[in-house]
Write a protein that holds these residues in place. Structure first.
Motif, mmCIF file in Angstrom:
data_model
loop_
_atom_site.group_PDB
_atom_site.id
_atom_site.type_symbol
_atom_site.label_atom_id
_atom_site.label_comp_id
_atom_site.label_asym_id
_atom_site.label_seq_id
_atom_site.Cartn_x
_atom_site.Cartn_y
_atom_site.Cartn_z
ATOM 1 N N GLU A 85 0.852 -1.181 0.000
ATOM 2 C CA GLU A 85 0.000 0.000 0.000
ATOM 3 C C GLU A 85 0.890 1.233 0.000
ATOM 4 O OE1 GLU A 85 -3.235 1.993 2.987
ATOM 5 O OE2 GLU A 85 -3.156 -0.192 2.878
ATOM 6 N N ALA A 86 0.623 2.160 -0.889
ATOM 7 C CA ALA A 86 1.411 3.387 -0.974
ATOM 8 C C ALA A 86 1.340 4.143 0.351
ATOM 9 C CB ALA A 86 0.903 4.274 -2.109
ATOM 10 N N GLY A 87 2.485 4.669 0.777
ATOM 11 C CA GLY A 87 2.539 5.472 1.989
ATOM 12 C C GLY A 87 2.761 4.684 3.265
ATOM 13 N N LYS A 88 2.879 3.365 3.183
ATOM 14 C CA LYS A 88 3.145 2.542 4.356
ATOM 15 C C LYS A 88 4.588 2.041 4.304
ATOM 16 C CE LYS A 88 -0.020 -0.016 6.195
ATOM 17 N NZ LYS A 88 -0.940 -1.149 6.425
ATOM 18 N N ARG A 89 5.150 1.801 5.458
ATOM 19 C CA ARG A 89 6.542 1.359 5.558
ATOM 20 C C ARG A 89 6.588 -0.169 5.618
ATOM 21 N NH1 ARG A 89 10.007 1.669 10.555
ATOM 22 N NH2 ARG A 89 12.134 1.567 9.798
ATOM 23 N N TYR A 90 7.481 -0.766 4.812
ATOM 24 C CA TYR A 90 7.603 -2.217 4.739
ATOM 25 C C TYR A 90 9.042 -2.655 4.976
ATOM 26 C CZ TYR A 90 2.951 -2.280 2.740
ATOM 27 O OH TYR A 90 1.600 -2.127 2.549
ATOM 28 N N GLN A 91 9.168 -3.873 5.487
ATOM 29 C CA GLN A 91 10.457 -4.520 5.669
ATOM 30 C C GLN A 91 10.372 -5.827 4.884
ATOM 31 O OE1 GLN A 91 11.203 -6.208 9.559
ATOM 32 N NE2 GLN A 91 13.369 -5.683 9.389
ATOM 33 N N LEU A 92 11.019 -5.855 3.722
ATOM 34 C CA LEU A 92 11.012 -7.028 2.862
ATOM 35 C C LEU A 92 12.209 -7.894 3.247
ATOM 36 C CD1 LEU A 92 9.546 -8.276 0.407
ATOM 37 C CD2 LEU A 92 11.125 -7.012 -1.034
ATOM 38 N N LYS A 93 11.938 -9.089 3.763
ATOM 39 C CA LYS A 93 13.006 -10.009 4.157
ATOM 40 C C LYS A 93 13.164 -11.054 3.057
ATOM 41 C CE LYS A 93 13.287 -9.348 9.023
ATOM 42 N NZ LYS A 93 13.664 -9.989 10.263
ATOM 43 N N LEU A 94 14.307 -11.008 2.399
ATOM 44 C CA LEU A 94 14.593 -11.913 1.297
ATOM 45 C C LEU A 94 15.554 -12.999 1.763
ATOM 46 C CD1 LEU A 94 15.220 -9.161 -1.393
ATOM 47 C CD2 LEU A 94 13.132 -10.474 -1.053
ATOM 48 N N THR A 95 15.278 -14.239 1.379
ATOM 49 C CA THR A 95 16.179 -15.352 1.697
ATOM 50 C C THR A 95 16.393 -16.180 0.439
ATOM 51 O OG1 THR A 95 14.353 -16.780 2.365
ATOM 52 C CG2 THR A 95 15.434 -15.526 4.111
ATOM 53 N N ASN A 96 17.549 -16.819 0.375
ATOM 54 C CA ASN A 96 17.853 -17.727 -0.725
ATOM 55 C C ASN A 96 18.272 -19.073 -0.137
ATOM 56 O OD1 ASN A 96 18.638 -19.132 -2.956
ATOM 57 N ND2 ASN A 96 20.248 -17.736 -3.583
ATOM 58 N N PRO A 97 17.314 -19.997 0.052
ATOM 59 C CA PRO A 97 17.642 -21.291 0.623
ATOM 60 C C PRO A 97 18.193 -22.300 -0.395
ATOM 61 C CG PRO A 97 15.293 -21.140 0.282
ATOM 62 C CD PRO A 97 15.888 -19.813 -0.121
ATOM 63 N N SER A 98 18.287 -21.895 -1.668
ATOM 64 C CA SER A 98 18.725 -22.832 -2.703
ATOM 65 C C SER A 98 20.254 -22.871 -2.804
ATOM 66 C CB SER A 98 18.117 -22.454 -4.057
ATOM 67 O OG SER A 98 18.792 -21.343 -4.600
ATOM 68 N N GLN A 99 20.744 -23.766 -3.660
ATOM 69 C CA GLN A 99 22.182 -23.905 -3.898
ATOM 70 C C GLN A 99 22.658 -23.025 -5.053
ATOM 71 O OE1 GLN A 99 24.156 -25.773 -1.816
ATOM 72 N NE2 GLN A 99 22.233 -25.874 -0.680
ATOM 73 N N LEU A 100 21.745 -22.226 -5.611
ATOM 74 C CA LEU A 100 22.055 -21.345 -6.742
ATOM 75 C C LEU A 100 21.910 -19.895 -6.318
ATOM 76 C CD1 LEU A 100 19.808 -23.197 -9.345
ATOM 77 C CD2 LEU A 100 22.287 -23.439 -9.113
ATOM 78 N N LYS A 101 22.668 -18.999 -6.954
ATOM 79 C CA LYS A 101 22.439 -17.583 -6.672
ATOM 80 C C LYS A 101 21.229 -17.113 -7.471
ATOM 81 C CE LYS A 101 25.356 -15.219 -10.053
ATOM 82 N NZ LYS A 101 26.435 -14.275 -10.263
ATOM 83 N N HIS A 102 20.551 -16.100 -6.930
ATOM 84 C CA HIS A 102 19.365 -15.540 -7.575
ATOM 85 C C HIS A 102 19.377 -14.021 -7.426
ATOM 86 C CE1 HIS A 102 17.571 -19.444 -8.196
ATOM 87 N NE2 HIS A 102 17.689 -19.725 -6.909
ATOM 88 N N TYR A 103 18.620 -13.372 -8.307
ATOM 89 C CA TYR A 103 18.437 -11.922 -8.251
ATOM 90 C C TYR A 103 16.971 -11.604 -7.971
ATOM 91 C CZ TYR A 103 23.031 -11.189 -10.389
ATOM 92 O OH TYR A 103 24.374 -11.161 -10.647
ATOM 93 N N PHE A 104 16.771 -10.547 -7.208
ATOM 94 C CA PHE A 104 15.452 -9.957 -7.017
ATOM 95 C C PHE A 104 15.499 -8.674 -7.830
ATOM 96 C CE2 PHE A 104 12.231 -7.369 -4.978
ATOM 97 C CZ PHE A 104 11.263 -8.277 -4.582
ATOM 98 N N THR A 105 14.962 -8.721 -9.052
ATOM 99 C CA THR A 105 15.057 -7.600 -9.983
ATOM 100 C C THR A 105 13.664 -7.073 -10.297
ATOM 101 O OG1 THR A 105 17.038 -8.559 -10.961
ATOM 102 C CG2 THR A 105 15.920 -6.861 -12.237
ATOM 103 N N ALA A 106 13.440 -5.800 -9.960
ATOM 104 C CA ALA A 106 12.159 -5.143 -10.230
ATOM 105 C C ALA A 106 12.425 -3.641 -10.359
ATOM 106 C CB ALA A 106 11.169 -5.440 -9.127
ATOM 107 N N LYS A 107 13.078 -3.241 -11.452
ATOM 108 C CA LYS A 107 13.516 -1.860 -11.623
ATOM 109 C C LYS A 107 12.375 -0.855 -11.546
ATOM 110 C CE LYS A 107 15.806 1.421 -14.654
ATOM 111 N NZ LYS A 107 15.027 2.491 -14.083
ATOM 112 N N ASP A 108 11.277 -1.102 -12.247
ATOM 113 C CA ASP A 108 10.165 -0.148 -12.242
ATOM 114 C C ASP A 108 9.554 -0.021 -10.843
ATOM 115 O OD1 ASP A 108 10.543 0.368 -14.916
ATOM 116 O OD2 ASP A 108 9.078 -1.113 -15.573
ATOM 117 N N PHE A 109 9.465 -1.132 -10.141
ATOM 118 C CA PHE A 109 9.002 -1.110 -8.752
ATOM 119 C C PHE A 109 9.951 -0.254 -7.913
ATOM 120 C CE2 PHE A 109 9.960 -3.113 -4.595
ATOM 121 C CZ PHE A 109 8.814 -2.763 -3.916
ATOM 122 N N ALA A 110 11.248 -0.490 -8.060
ATOM 123 C CA ALA A 110 12.249 0.247 -7.279
ATOM 124 C C ALA A 110 12.205 1.744 -7.569
ATOM 125 C CB ALA A 110 13.638 -0.317 -7.552
#
Length: 174
Positions: A85-110
């Motif tokens: 929701e716009a105007g609210k503060r969030y804490q996004l906790k990202l984890t990678n439990p896999s054996q591969l590296k991953h990206y969290f890519t969302a340029k327009d969102f950012a």
């Protein structure tokens, strides 16, 4: 009576201007008004952002957890649909439990959020963030406030990951 005669003379004089003169006057006034409005917006933005950030820093952050992949090395975001929701503060906790590296890519969102911080390990990053890379077993925390409503794409741009379904959607609502 003298004042009215004077105003009458001005009005009569203005009415006899050719149409092109009137258009030039209107264009000039439109340009001046547009510039004044733009300057007012630019000048007000830092002050509004400062007030916004002070109020929001006092607001508790809503925690949202997202897993990039899983222990079975499936190429997916869990969950793959996020709503904020716009105007609210969030804490996004990202984890990678896999054996591969991953990206969290969302340029327009950012581009549509105000990032307070990104924290990974003992490092805290501030400023514009467009993409986070999480190596196997890594964790990161992204604290932000959505500002611009819309629906944005999320993906892992590592070759083959997007095609295998490592995509998602982020929605920001007013």
């Amino acid at each position: 009576m003298k004042t009215y005669n004077h105003l009458y003379q001005i009005v009569i004089t203005l009415l006899v201007f050719p149409t092109t003169v009137w258009l030039q006057i209107l264009r000039r006034n439109y340009v001046i008004l547009t510039l004044l409005l733009a300057l007012n917006f630019i000048a007000a933005t830092p002050a509004m952002a400062a007030n916004l950030s002070d109020d929001l820093l006092k607001q508790p952050a809503t925690e949202i957890r997202v897993s990039l992949g899983n222990s079975a090395n499936e190429l997916k975001f869990e969950p793959n649909h996020l709503e904020f929701e716009a105007g609210k503060r969030y804490q996004l906790k990202l984890t990678n439990p896999s054996q591969l590296k991953h990206y969290f890519t969302a340029k327009d969102f950012a581009d549509g959020i105000w990032t307070q911080k990104v924290e990974a390990g003992k490092v805290e990053i501030k400023g514009a963030i467009h993409e986070l890379e999480l190596k196997p077993g890594a964790e990161a925390e992204w604290v932000f406030v959505p500002l611009k409503s819309g629906t944005y794409g999320l993906r892992c741009p590592i070759p083959g990951h997007t095609e295998a379904g490592m995509t998602g959607e982020i929605a920001i609502k007013n």
